[in-house]
Design a protein around this motif. Structure first.
Motif, short mmCIF file in Angstrom:
data_model
loop_
_atom_site.label_atom_id
_atom_site.label_comp_id
_atom_site.label_asym_id
_atom_site.label_seq_id
_atom_site.Cartn_x
_atom_site.Cartn_y
_atom_site.Cartn_z
N ILE A 1 -5.36 -1.30 2.40
CA ILE A 1 -4.39 -0.21 2.56
C ILE A 1 -3.71 -0.34 3.92
O ILE A 1 -2.48 -0.19 4.04
CB ILE A 1 -5.09 1.17 2.42
CG1 ILE A 1 -5.58 1.35 0.97
CG2 ILE A 1 -4.17 2.31 2.84
CD1 ILE A 1 -4.48 1.54 -0.06
N VAL B 1 2.07 -1.37 -5.85
CA VAL B 1 0.88 -2.21 -5.83
C VAL B 1 0.67 -2.79 -7.22
O VAL B 1 0.82 -2.08 -8.21
CB VAL B 1 -0.35 -1.35 -5.45
CG1 VAL B 1 -1.62 -2.12 -5.64
CG2 VAL B 1 -0.24 -0.82 -4.04
N ALA C 1 -3.74 4.45 -2.93
CA ALA C 1 -2.31 4.10 -3.03
C ALA C 1 -1.49 5.30 -3.49
O ALA C 1 -0.42 5.59 -2.94
CB ALA C 1 -2.13 2.93 -3.99
N TRP D 1 2.61 5.57 -3.56
CA TRP D 1 2.95 4.24 -4.08
C TRP D 1 2.67 4.22 -5.58
O TRP D 1 1.75 4.88 -6.06
CB TRP D 1 2.09 3.14 -3.42
CG TRP D 1 2.12 3.15 -1.93
CD1 TRP D 1 3.05 3.74 -1.12
CD2 TRP D 1 1.16 2.55 -1.05
NE1 TRP D 1 2.74 3.55 0.19
CE2 TRP D 1 1.59 2.81 0.27
CE3 TRP D 1 0.00 1.80 -1.26
CZ2 TRP D 1 0.88 2.36 1.38
CZ3 TRP D 1 -0.71 1.35 -0.15
CH2 TRP D 1 -0.27 1.62 1.15
N VAL E 1 1.27 2.28 -8.85
CA VAL E 1 0.22 1.28 -9.03
C VAL E 1 0.29 0.67 -10.43
O VAL E 1 0.23 1.39 -11.44
CB VAL E 1 -1.19 1.89 -8.82
CG1 VAL E 1 -2.26 0.83 -8.99
CG2 VAL E 1 -1.28 2.53 -7.44
#
Ligand SMILES: Cc1ncc(COP(=O)(O)O)c(C=O)c1O
Length: 377
Positions: free
Chosen positions: A126, A137, A159, A164, A166
């Motif tokens: 991370i 990600v 995440a 973010w 994923v």
């Protein structure tokens, strides 16, 4: 000669129920699922039933499943979509269908694995991602070559806290270990029918509700406008049937059975070849995969000699078969180039029996001897 197939990570044979359902669909469902007449509606119903079965297998809602031509397509779409949002974090041990589209992006961070194919600890990953300003990600759930299971849930939690997106390539995990999109906490997940005893050329991308992806193929309203083109009804029906069987299977019992056979294979190999190295983690790992490096042996030559003796295995990922390059996964683990070439992957499946494992162990010494005499002779 009786053949032994130990390459189930490359592909699995079609489950008889899936084959029967496909034949029925080919014969009895001639309509276009987009047509409003009865023929069309019957084909539509079959496609939607299959979609629900795939959704159930991974704990998703059926509206979150986009049917694709396989996991390569799903991975390409997911990685490109993540890349549009900003820098991407992925790993050096992903399948080429993640690595190649990631290569096209302007900014990518590739986490390097340790000597057993393990990823760095999640906080370190991370931190690496934050330093690069990552917005997306892509991490696989299970590695196709070593069988390592990666800490996707832990990673996804951290995440998503940061906003973010994923993506998880779960192609090798689905049908082998429990996969649940809620438990994993991912936004996007790829899977492939032919790794779970369904037909080839069909798969799915799970897209979490509310996530807007650019259309994958334009020019038609199919898949809610996300992927144009008349559906491959029979293949989709076959995948649905394979998903239904996988969902009903006692996965834990089957995993324990395959794991026991795999350990018997490894114990036997060690007895024959004390210098052999096992590559990858034993836990957490898929129950069916055994990657072995044989010192002083060329994996491709070994593979060909095993094939002549009726044993089907792989010397890397199937996609790099035909090339003499060693596996990028094994190289990323720090194994020197020449030694990496001695790697062979044995992957077991639901039809694998103890008798087959014994047959492999019986034939292996001769094959190793022949491979070495060819190399030195
Ligand atoms: C981890 C992984 N991802 C993706 C794929 C590609 O799947 P498909 O053959 O459905 O395109 C594979 C197949 O080898 C795989 O092992």
């Amino acid at each position: 000669m009786r053949r032994v197939y130990l390459d189930y990570n490359a592909t699995t044979p079609l489950a008889p129920e899936a084959a029967a359902a496909m034949i029925d669909a080919l014969r009895d469902l001639p309509g276009n699922p987009s047509s409003i007449h009865r023929e069309g509606q019957r084909a539509r119903a079959a496609v939607e039933q299959a979609r629900r079965r795939v959704a159930e297998l991974i704990g998703a809602d059926f509206t979150e499943i986009v049917l694709t031509s396989g996991a390569s397509e799903a991975n390409n779409i997911a990685v490109a979509a993540l890349g549009e949002r900003g820098p991407l974090l992925t790993t050096a041990i992903e399948h080429p269908s993640v690595l190649a589209p990631a290569q096209r992006l302007a900014e990518v961070v590739r986490a390097q694995p340790g000597p057993h194919g393990e990823l760095p600890e999640v906080p370190a990953l991370i931190a690496q991602a934050e330093a690069a300003g990552v917005r997306g990600v892509s991490v696989m759930l299970a590695n196709n070559e070593t069988g390592n299971v990666l800490p996707v849930a832990q990673f996804a939690r951290a995440a998503r806290e940061r906003g973010w997106w994923v993506h998880c390539d779960a192609t090798q995990a689905v049908g082998k270990i429990p996969v649940d999109v809620e438990a994993l906490g991912v936004d996007l997940l790829s899977l492939s029918s032919h790794k779970l005893y369904g037909p080839k050329g069909v798969g799915a991308l799970y897209v979490r509700a509310g996530l807007e992806l650019p259309p994958m193929i334009v020019g038609g309203h199919q898949e809610r406008g996300r992927r144009a083109g008349t559906e491959n009804v029979a293949a989709i029906v076959g995948m649905g049937e394979a998903a239904r069987i996988s969902a009903q299977l006692d996965l834990a019992a089957e995993a324990a059975r395959q794991q026991e056979l795999r350990e018997a294979l490894w114990a036997g190999i060690q007895a024959i070849e004390p210098g052999a190295h096992r590559q990858g983690l034993t836990d957490p790992a898929l129950p069916n995969t055994l990657n072995v490096r044989f010192p002083g042996v060329d994996g491709e030559t070994l593979l060909m000699n095993l094939d002549l003796e009726g044993i089907a295995v792989s010397a890397g990922s199937a996609c790099s078969a035909g090339s003499l390059e060693p596996s990028h996964v094994i190289l990323a683990m720090g194994v020197p180039y020449d030694e990496a070439r001695g790697s062979v992957r044995f992957s077991l499946g639901r039809p694998t029996t103890e008798e087959e494992i014994q047959l492999v162990l019986k034939r292996l010494p001769v094959v190793l001897e022949r491979t070495r005499s060819l190399a030195w002779g």
